[in-house]
Design a protein around this motif. Structure first.
Motif, PDB file in Angstrom:
ATOM      1  N   GLN A  53       0.850  -1.192   0.000  1.00  0.00           N
ATOM      2  CA  GLN A  53       0.000   0.000   0.000  1.00  0.00           C
ATOM      3  C   GLN A  53       0.881   1.236   0.000  1.00  0.00           C
ATOM      4  N   ILE A  54       0.581   2.164  -0.905  1.00  0.00           N
ATOM      5  CA  ILE A  54       1.401   3.355  -1.107  1.00  0.00           C
ATOM      6  C   ILE A  54       0.507   4.581  -0.966  1.00  0.00           C
ATOM      7  N   THR A  55       0.753   5.385   0.055  1.00  0.00           N
ATOM      8  CA  THR A  55       0.004   6.623   0.249  1.00  0.00           C
ATOM      9  C   THR A  55       0.911   7.803  -0.066  1.00  0.00           C
ATOM     10  N   SER A  56       0.459   8.645  -0.982  1.00  0.00           N
ATOM     11  CA  SER A  56       1.196   9.848  -1.376  1.00  0.00           C
ATOM     12  C   SER A  56       0.353  11.058  -0.987  1.00  0.00           C
ATOM     13  N   SER A  57       0.952  12.023  -0.305  1.00  0.00           N
ATOM     14  CA  SER A  57       0.135  13.103   0.240  1.00  0.00           C
ATOM     15  C   SER A  57       0.926  14.383   0.436  1.00  0.00           C
ATOM     16  N   VAL A  58       0.259  15.525   0.252  1.00  0.00           N
ATOM     17  CA  VAL A  58       0.777  16.812   0.716  1.00  0.00           C
ATOM     18  C   VAL A  58      -0.228  17.455   1.669  1.00  0.00           C
ATOM     19  N   VAL A  59      -1.005  16.628   2.381  1.00  0.00           N
ATOM     20  CA  VAL A  59      -1.990  17.139   3.339  1.00  0.00           C
ATOM     21  C   VAL A  59      -1.754  16.589   4.745  1.00  0.00           C
ATOM     22  N   HIS A  60      -0.600  15.953   4.966  1.00  0.00           N
ATOM     23  CA  HIS A  60      -0.301  15.352   6.267  1.00  0.00           C
ATOM     24  C   HIS A  60       0.622  16.252   7.086  1.00  0.00           C
ATOM     25  N   HIS A  61       0.088  16.796   8.177  1.00  0.00           N
ATOM     26  CA  HIS A  61       0.892  17.608   9.081  1.00  0.00           C
ATOM     27  C   HIS A  61       1.963  16.741   9.743  1.00  0.00           C
ATOM     28  N   GLY A  62       3.148  17.310   9.876  1.00  0.00           N
ATOM     29  CA  GLY A  62       4.243  16.589  10.509  1.00  0.00           C
ATOM     30  C   GLY A  62       5.165  15.885   9.534  1.00  0.00           C
ATOM     31  N   GLU A  63       4.669  15.604   8.326  1.00  0.00           N
ATOM     32  CA  GLU A  63       5.482  15.000   7.260  1.00  0.00           C
ATOM     33  C   GLU A  63       6.195  13.724   7.712  1.00  0.00           C
ATOM     34  N   GLU A  64       5.527  12.903   8.525  1.00  0.00           N
ATOM     35  CA  GLU A  64       6.142  11.644   8.937  1.00  0.00           C
ATOM     36  C   GLU A  64       6.174  10.683   7.750  1.00  0.00           C
ATOM     37  N   GLN A  65       7.356  10.168   7.479  1.00  0.00           N
ATOM     38  CA  GLN A  65       7.555   9.327   6.304  1.00  0.00           C
ATOM     39  C   GLN A  65       8.167   8.003   6.724  1.00  0.00           C
ATOM     40  N   GLN A  66       7.631   6.915   6.194  1.00  0.00           N
ATOM     41  CA  GLN A  66       8.162   5.611   6.587  1.00  0.00           C
ATOM     42  C   GLN A  66       7.917   4.572   5.500  1.00  0.00           C
ATOM     43  N   LEU A  67       8.752   3.560   5.516  1.00  0.00           N
ATOM     44  CA  LEU A  67       8.552   2.362   4.708  1.00  0.00           C
ATOM     45  C   LEU A  67       8.653   1.172   5.655  1.00  0.00           C
ATOM     46  N   GLU A 125       5.335  34.207 -10.797  1.00  0.00           N
ATOM     47  CA  GLU A 125       6.628  33.826 -11.381  1.00  0.00           C
ATOM     48  C   GLU A 125       7.560  33.199 -10.353  1.00  0.00           C
ATOM     49  N   ASN A 126       7.659  33.806  -9.178  1.00  0.00           N
ATOM     50  CA  ASN A 126       8.588  33.314  -8.167  1.00  0.00           C
ATOM     51  C   ASN A 126       8.079  33.637  -6.773  1.00  0.00           C
ATOM     52  N   PHE A 127       8.478  32.831  -5.804  1.00  0.00           N
ATOM     53  CA  PHE A 127       8.189  33.122  -4.410  1.00  0.00           C
ATOM     54  C   PHE A 127       9.316  33.971  -3.829  1.00  0.00           C
ATOM     55  N   LYS A 128       8.981  34.824  -2.864  1.00  0.00           N
ATOM     56  CA  LYS A 128      10.009  35.598  -2.179  1.00  0.00           C
ATOM     57  C   LYS A 128      10.814  34.705  -1.234  1.00  0.00           C
ATOM     58  N   VAL A 129      10.136  33.737  -0.621  1.00  0.00           N
ATOM     59  CA  VAL A 129      10.800  32.805   0.293  1.00  0.00           C
ATOM     60  C   VAL A 129      11.228  31.570  -0.486  1.00  0.00           C
ATOM     61  N   ASN A 130      12.499  31.172  -0.343  1.00  0.00           N
ATOM     62  CA  ASN A 130      13.028  30.048  -1.125  1.00  0.00           C
ATOM     63  C   ASN A 130      13.352  28.838  -0.246  1.00  0.00           C
ATOM     64  N   GLU A 131      12.874  28.836   0.992  1.00  0.00           N
ATOM     65  CA  GLU A 131      13.152  27.732   1.899  1.00  0.00           C
ATOM     66  C   GLU A 131      12.220  26.565   1.606  1.00  0.00           C
ATOM     67  N   ILE A 132      12.772  25.345   1.593  1.00  0.00           N
ATOM     68  CA  ILE A 132      11.964  24.156   1.308  1.00  0.00           C
ATOM     69  C   ILE A 132      12.327  23.034   2.263  1.00  0.00           C
ATOM     70  N   THR A 133      11.465  22.032   2.320  1.00  0.00           N
ATOM     71  CA  THR A 133      11.789  20.791   3.034  1.00  0.00           C
ATOM     72  C   THR A 133      11.928  19.695   1.991  1.00  0.00           C
ATOM     73  N   THR A 134      12.917  18.822   2.197  1.00  0.00           N
ATOM     74  CA  THR A 134      13.180  17.758   1.218  1.00  0.00           C
ATOM     75  C   THR A 134      13.024  16.365   1.802  1.00  0.00           C
ATOM     76  N   GLY A 135      12.473  16.250   3.009  1.00  0.00           N
ATOM     77  CA  GLY A 135      12.262  14.935   3.590  1.00  0.00           C
ATOM     78  C   GLY A 135      13.578  14.248   3.906  1.00  0.00           C
ATOM     79  N   GLY A 136      13.496  12.925   4.013  1.00  0.00           N
ATOM     80  CA  GLY A 136      14.721  12.152   4.166  1.00  0.00           C
ATOM     81  C   GLY A 136      15.296  12.122   5.569  1.00  0.00           C
ATOM     82  N   LYS A 137      14.512  12.526   6.580  1.00  0.00           N
ATOM     83  CA  LYS A 137      14.987  12.431   7.958  1.00  0.00           C
ATOM     84  C   LYS A 137      14.362  11.178   8.572  1.00  0.00           C
ATOM     85  N   TYR A 138      15.150  10.139   8.671  1.00  0.00           N
ATOM     86  CA  TYR A 138      14.598   8.819   9.028  1.00  0.00           C
ATOM     87  C   TYR A 138      15.125   8.319  10.373  1.00  0.00           C
ATOM     88  N   GLU A 139      15.333   9.253  11.303  1.00  0.00           N
ATOM     89  CA  GLU A 139      15.804   8.847  12.625  1.00  0.00           C
ATOM     90  C   GLU A 139      14.703   8.044  13.340  1.00  0.00           C
TER      91      GLU A 139
END
Length: 384
Positions: A230-244, A370-384
């Motif tokens: 089962q694969i859930t893909s989302s941009v509506v989950h607060h906390g961005e918890e990611q796991q496999l 055209e562009n956002f003034k803020v260029n900060e992003i999150t890229t995931g990948g924190k699997y502690e």
């Protein structure tokens, strides 16, 4: 010393710059390119780079002294830029997703084969210590056959995220969260467990009425041996918890790392299998942490490949298979049917034109900046 150029200086560009700067004894960034040259100039200033600035990628690619190109532009441009770079004799690292259609992937792979140059598709989450350790544990087969896999690619993006000019449309972004966010975890899932034989999926847009594309999808993959994923893909989950999570016949492992092994009592109820747990834990700990992780780790992998020291880990064929699985999710969810894999040119979603014609459109894109003034992003990948 390899000369490097980066095409596209938006939000992901700094990850590439920082990655290349880890290897200043082996490569040097000599050029930046963006249709908004002031963005390229800002990046050069921020990182104190002495580089040439271009607004036309074709002009940049005509420079004979460029050895390696990072393509960091919107997905619908990846194929044209990558193919041109390969045709000009450059090695290429192209950001995820590889392209916006399988047809474009096939053309990119053909160009790579014809040129003899390296083509690598960004999958920086593979290049993390937890993922490499988990892959090793799975490869030992101590867990027994995998019977169930759970992929939670949970992200959160505000409503205005889709106001950026190229986002939120099937034509330019090529899809929503399944393609542009969950691609990381779908790639890892497929790398670790192989391709399922069929996909059944649903998708929706529940929080972004300024986008044509989905902001959540749920897919079920079935393997020939009956195993399910089962694969859930989302941009509506607060906390961005990611796991496999991989459930084997004998044990369960996951990233973030968690281990549990069971064996059966005479009545069928579980009891902890401490011996197997100790074996699996030992295998996990036998793999050293990576010296370079994320984009830097993948850049190191590509530099080694160009130098002839190894095969590249994530080549164009790997990138295509990941997009193939995502395309199957879109096809299944849009047409309301189970989709058999593999996909080829007979799929109505094989080309970008086919996707634009057949995909489900949830809302009309109403805002385009055209562009956002803020260029900060999150890229995931924190699997502690």
């Amino acid at each position: 010393m390899m000369n490097v150029a980066i095409i596209g200086t938006g939000a992901i560009c700094p990850s590439h710059i920082k990655g290349y700067l880890e290897f200043q004894d082996r490569c040097k960034i000599t050029a930046l390119c963006d249709i908004y040259p002031e963005k390229a100039e800002a990046q050069a200033k921020e990182f104190d780079l002495n580089v040439a600035i271009y607004s036309d990628y074709k002009e940049l690619l005509r420079q004979e002294n460029i050895d390696l190109v990072s393509v960091c532009t919107p997905p619908y441009t990846h194929a044209a830029i990558t193919i041109e770079a390969l045709n000009q004799g450059k090695n290429v690292i192209v950001e995820k997703p590889m392209a916006s259609s399988l047809k474009e992937c096939d053309a990119m792979n053909e160009a790579a084969k014809r040129s003899g140059k390296i083509l690598s598709v960004v999958a920086q989450n593979r290049f993390t210590s937890p993922m490499m350790k988990l892959k090793h544990v799975l490869d030992t087969k101590l867990m027994g056959p995998i019977v169930h896999t759970q992929v939670d690619s949970f992200w959160w993006r505000g409503h205005c995220y889709y106001d950026l000019w190229w986002r939120g449309t099937w034509e330019k972004e090529g899809g929503g969260c399944t393609l542009n966010h969950a691609v990381h975890h779908i790639d890892i899932f497929r790398w670790m467990n192989g391709m399922p034989s069929e996909i059944t999926a649903v998708m929706s847009n529940v929080a972004h009425d300024n986008a044509e594309v989905e902001d959540i999808s749920i897919a079920i993959g079935r393997y020939e041996n009956g195993s399910l994923a089962q694969i859930t893909s989302s941009v509506v989950h607060h906390g961005e918890e990611q796991q496999l999570i991989f459930q084997g016949k004998n044990a369960r492992v996951s990233v973030p790392w968690k281990l549990k092994a069971s064996k059966s009592l005479d009545n069928g109820f579980p009891v902890e299998d401490k011996e197997l747990q100790e074996k699996l834990q030992k295998e996990y700990e036998s793999i050293n942490d990576l010296e370079y992780e994320g984009h830097a780790g993948q850049i190191e992998d590509v530099l080694h490949a160009i130098e002839g020291k190894k095969e590249v880990l994530v080549d164009g064929n790997e990138g295509r298979e990941t997009l193939e699985l995502i395309t199957a999710i879109f096809e299944s969810a849009s047409l309301g049917k189970t989709v058999k894999l593999p996909l080829d040119e007979t799929s109505p979603f094989y080309s970008r034109e086919g996707i634009i014609e057949n995909a489900t459109y949830f809302y009309e894109k109403k805002t385009s900046i055209e562009n956002f003034k803020v260029n900060e992003i999150t890229t995931g990948g924190k699997y502690e």
